[in-house]
Design an enzyme around this catalytic site. Structure first.
Site, PDB file in Angstrom:
ATOM      1  N   ASP A 156     -36.846  78.057  61.002  1.00  0.00           N
ATOM      2  CA  ASP A 156     -36.280  77.625  59.790  1.00  0.00           C
ATOM      3  C   ASP A 156     -34.505  77.935  59.280  1.00  0.00           C
ATOM      4  OD1 ASP A 156     -37.981  76.205  56.781  1.00  0.00           O
ATOM      5  OD2 ASP A 156     -36.173  77.241  56.570  1.00  0.00           O
ATOM      6  N   ILE A 157     -33.955  77.589  59.088  1.00  0.00           N
ATOM      7  CA  ILE A 157     -32.245  78.047  58.584  1.00  0.00           C
ATOM      8  C   ILE A 157     -32.965  78.971  57.677  1.00  0.00           C
ATOM      9  CG2 ILE A 157     -31.594  76.712  56.918  1.00  0.00           C
ATOM     10  CD1 ILE A 157     -29.163  75.937  59.691  1.00  0.00           C
ATOM     11  N   ASN A 185     -45.493  70.662  52.512  1.00  0.00           N
ATOM     12  CA  ASN A 185     -44.587  70.119  50.714  1.00  0.00           C
ATOM     13  C   ASN A 185     -44.750  68.905  51.593  1.00  0.00           C
ATOM     14  OD1 ASN A 185     -44.547  73.338  50.091  1.00  0.00           O
ATOM     15  ND2 ASN A 185     -42.357  73.302  50.947  1.00  0.00           N
ATOM     16  N   GLY A 232     -42.657  69.946  46.642  1.00  0.00           N
ATOM     17  CA  GLY A 232     -41.065  70.787  46.593  1.00  0.00           C
ATOM     18  C   GLY A 232     -40.713  70.873  48.248  1.00  0.00           C
ATOM     19  N   GLN A 233     -41.037  68.794  48.627  1.00  0.00           N
ATOM     20  CA  GLN A 233     -40.826  68.758  49.951  1.00  0.00           C
ATOM     21  C   GLN A 233     -39.120  68.732  49.798  1.00  0.00           C
ATOM     22  OE1 GLN A 233     -42.494  65.331  51.872  1.00  0.00           O
ATOM     23  NE2 GLN A 233     -41.355  64.968  53.272  1.00  0.00           N
ATOM     24  N   HIS A 259     -43.156  67.607  58.361  1.00  0.00           N
ATOM     25  CA  HIS A 259     -43.152  68.950  58.609  1.00  0.00           C
ATOM     26  C   HIS A 259     -44.222  69.831  58.117  1.00  0.00           C
ATOM     27  CE1 HIS A 259     -40.159  68.897  55.450  1.00  0.00           C
ATOM     28  NE2 HIS A 259     -40.370  70.474  55.584  1.00  0.00           N
ATOM     29  N   HIS A 290     -45.178  73.739  58.073  1.00  0.00           N
ATOM     30  CA  HIS A 290     -44.315  74.906  57.952  1.00  0.00           C
ATOM     31  C   HIS A 290     -44.948  76.112  58.602  1.00  0.00           C
ATOM     32  CE1 HIS A 290     -40.816  74.441  54.864  1.00  0.00           C
ATOM     33  NE2 HIS A 290     -41.536  73.904  54.575  1.00  0.00           N
TER      34      HIS A 290
HETATM   35  P1  AMP Z   1     -39.368  71.732  52.649  1.00  0.00           P
HETATM   36  O1  AMP Z   1     -38.704  72.430  51.567  1.00  0.00           O
HETATM   37  O2  AMP Z   1     -40.562  71.945  52.841  1.00  0.00           O
HETATM   38  O3  AMP Z   1     -39.211  70.185  52.819  1.00  0.00           O
HETATM   39  O4  AMP Z   1     -38.419  72.231  54.150  1.00  0.00           O
HETATM   40  C1  AMP Z   1     -37.647  72.049  54.210  1.00  0.00           C
HETATM   41  C2  AMP Z   1     -37.116  73.399  55.046  1.00  0.00           C
HETATM   42  O5  AMP Z   1     -35.809  72.625  56.371  1.00  0.00           O
HETATM   43  C3  AMP Z   1     -35.902  74.019  54.331  1.00  0.00           C
HETATM   44  O6  AMP Z   1     -37.212  75.560  54.770  1.00  0.00           O
HETATM   45  C4  AMP Z   1     -34.853  74.266  55.133  1.00  0.00           C
HETATM   46  O7  AMP Z   1     -34.242  75.604  55.444  1.00  0.00           O
HETATM   47  C5  AMP Z   1     -35.273  74.450  56.246  1.00  0.00           C
HETATM   48  N1  AMP Z   1     -33.745  73.750  56.707  1.00  0.00           N
HETATM   49  C6  AMP Z   1     -32.796  72.294  56.069  1.00  0.00           C
HETATM   50  N2  AMP Z   1     -31.916  72.286  57.728  1.00  0.00           N
HETATM   51  C7  AMP Z   1     -32.327  72.904  58.364  1.00  0.00           C
HETATM   52  C8  AMP Z   1     -31.557  73.054  59.888  1.00  0.00           C
HETATM   53  N3  AMP Z   1     -30.931  72.433  60.245  1.00  0.00           N
HETATM   54  N4  AMP Z   1     -32.364  73.477  60.919  1.00  0.00           N
HETATM   55  C9  AMP Z   1     -33.494  74.146  60.018  1.00  0.00           C
HETATM   56  N5  AMP Z   1     -34.101  74.460  59.455  1.00  0.00           N
HETATM   57  C10 AMP Z   1     -33.580  73.395  58.045  1.00  0.00           C
END
Ligand code: AMP
Ligand code: ZN
Length: 112
Positions: free
Chosen positions: A29-30, A85, A91-92, A98, A100
């Site tokens: 995760d970024i 999420n 919280g998505q 995906h 986590h």
């Molecule tokens: P959610 O809020 O459950 O939809 O999770 C989305 C997740 O994607 C968040 O934890 C972000 O930090 C992560 N995210 C968004 N863009 C990227 C990216 N380019 N590379 C890695 N993680 C990302």
């Protein structure tokens, strides 16, 4: 296709790979919320858990299995959390299903 995770899966957007197979791709995760924070996404674009049906049962099991495999390879013997999420109240923020995987620190409960 404007989906950020589809672009990560096809390599258009760079990511740090953790695990990959025919069904899914896992990457860090970024904005990590724990020392280990991995996202496991199906290669197929599915918006969320709410969009799945009986045909997706095997894939959903596979994503959870992949999370447990990654947890084992990361040595998360004290435990970890697996989160999906779903939708605005869930919280998505990225509309590509995906899982986590969070670990390597104690995680509070209840979540926000
Ligand atoms: P959610 O809020 O459950 O939809 O999770 C989305 C997740 O994607 C968040 O934890 C972000 O930090 C992560 N995210 C968004 N863009 C990227 C990216 N380019 N590379 C890695 N993680 C990302
Ligand atoms: Zn997608």
């Amino acid at each position: 296709m404007s989906c950020v995770f589809c672009k990560i899966i096809d390599g258009t957007i760079p990511s740090t790979a953790v695990y990959r197979d025919d069904e899914c791709y896992a990457f860090t995760d970024i904005h990590p919320q724990a020392p280990v924070h991995v996202l496991i996404a199906p290669r197929q674009h599915i918006v969320s858990l709410a969009e799945t049906d009986a045909d997706d049962k095997e894939l959903l099991g596979h994503l959870i299995w992949a999370a447990t495999e990654i947890a084992r390879t990361k040595g998360l013997s004290r435990g970890y959390r697996v989160v999906l999420n779903t939708g605005p109240d869930g919280g998505q923020t990225v509309d590509h299903l995906h899982v986590h995987l969070l670990g390597d620190r104690p995680l509070g409960w209840p979540p926000g």
